[in-house]
Write an enzyme that holds these catalytic residues in place. Structure first.
Site, mmCIF file in Angstrom:
data_model
loop_
_atom_site.group_PDB
_atom_site.id
_atom_site.type_symbol
_atom_site.label_atom_id
_atom_site.label_comp_id
_atom_site.label_asym_id
_atom_site.label_seq_id
_atom_site.Cartn_x
_atom_site.Cartn_y
_atom_site.Cartn_z
ATOM 1 N N ASP A 107 0.837 -1.195 0.000
ATOM 2 C CA ASP A 107 0.000 0.000 0.000
ATOM 3 C C ASP A 107 0.876 1.251 0.000
ATOM 4 O OD1 ASP A 107 -2.229 -1.626 0.179
ATOM 5 O OD2 ASP A 107 -2.312 -1.503 2.368
HETATM 6 N N1 URA Z 1 -1.256 -5.954 3.785
HETATM 7 C C1 URA Z 1 -1.750 -4.698 3.791
HETATM 8 O O1 URA Z 1 -2.797 -4.437 4.352
HETATM 9 N N2 URA Z 1 -1.041 -3.740 3.156
HETATM 10 C C2 URA Z 1 0.131 -3.978 2.545
HETATM 11 O O2 URA Z 1 0.745 -3.057 2.015
HETATM 12 C C3 URA Z 1 0.627 -5.289 2.545
HETATM 13 C C4 URA Z 1 -0.081 -6.262 3.174
#
Ligand code: URA
Length: 239
Positions: A107
């Site tokens: 993310d």
């Molecule tokens: N899980 C998440 O919620 N975000 C990420 O970036 C990676 C795994």
């Protein structure tokens, strides 16, 4: 026999532009081979152990470009970033021109280990659901982490749009508001959704490791380095 390649083709392969542009780089004496300027674009260069130099910057000969980036917050992993710059902007232009892509996605606000490659086979191996490659995350949580939450994460939580409960491969308290979670899938917002389903909330997220390969301790946010053969082995990949 040592594999050889014409210098202008070698440069093109490494992302230095069209064949014509690469030829001009060489003719303008901007390229050195193992330390010596070479102005012949058609010179046959031995590629074994080769280091070439363009405008004073050294490049290893690399059949594939595979690297690890310490992803900082505020960058997107998607091909067409919407609101933030792309992680690929943290890489030198020739690497981007080679067409490297992140393996999986973090993310925008997640930090830590991001693998990037133009090796389709490596990408496939690490993305394959069947192989269940472990991804280790450190989550900073809004509320203290307790045993009840760990039990739920390990037993499995039901997420929207998922037919079956999903369980963590490992979950442990790493500090009062710190949770270390190991997952073998890579579903959208998986850590955040699982932690929410277990009754807590992720405030910050960092990826520490993929397979046996940990984020190198000497990398700072935004920095990258090439993956070595030993790193690829730790990722369970030996081409
Ligand atoms: N899980 C998440 O919620 N975000 C990420 O970036 C990676 C795994």
């Amino acid at each position: 026999s040592i594999p050889a390649m014409q210098l202008e083709r070698l440069l093109q392969k490494h992302g230095f532009g069209t064949r014509k542009a690469c030829r001009a780089l060489v003719r303008h004496e901007r390229v050195a081979v193992n330390g010596a300027i070479c102005d012949d674009p058609f010179a046959e260069i031995d590629t074994a152990g080769l280091v070439f130099t363009v405008d004073g910057v050294d490049w290893p000969y690399a059949e594939f470009a595979s690297l690890v980036l310490y992803k900082p917050a505020g960058y997107e992993c998607s091909r067409k970033p919407q609101h933030h710059p792309s992680v690929l902007e943290l890489l030198p232009l020739p690497l981007r021109e080679r067409g490297v892509q992140p393996i999986g996605r973090l993310d925008e606000d997640t930090t830590g280990l991001l693998l990037i490659t133009d090796d389709g086979q490596l990408n496939h191996v690490l993305s394959s659901a069947r192989r269940k490659v472990a991804k280790v995350y450190l989550a900073t949580t809004k509320h203290p982490v307790d045993q009840g939450q760990l039990d739920k994460l390990l037993a499995g939580v039901l997420l929207n749009d998922e037919p079956e409960p999903i369980s963590a491969a490992a979950a442990e308290v790493a500090g009062e508001n710190l949770l270390r979670l190991t997952l073998t899938e890579g579903k959208y917002h998986q850590v955040k959704r699982m932690v929410a389903a277990a009754g807590n909330r992720v405030e910050a997220l960092h990826r520490e490791a993929v397979g046996e390969f940990a984020l190198p301790a000497d990398l700072k946010p935004g920095e990258w380095r090439w993956l070595a053969a030993v790193d690829l082995q730790k990722l369970g990949y030996s081409p």
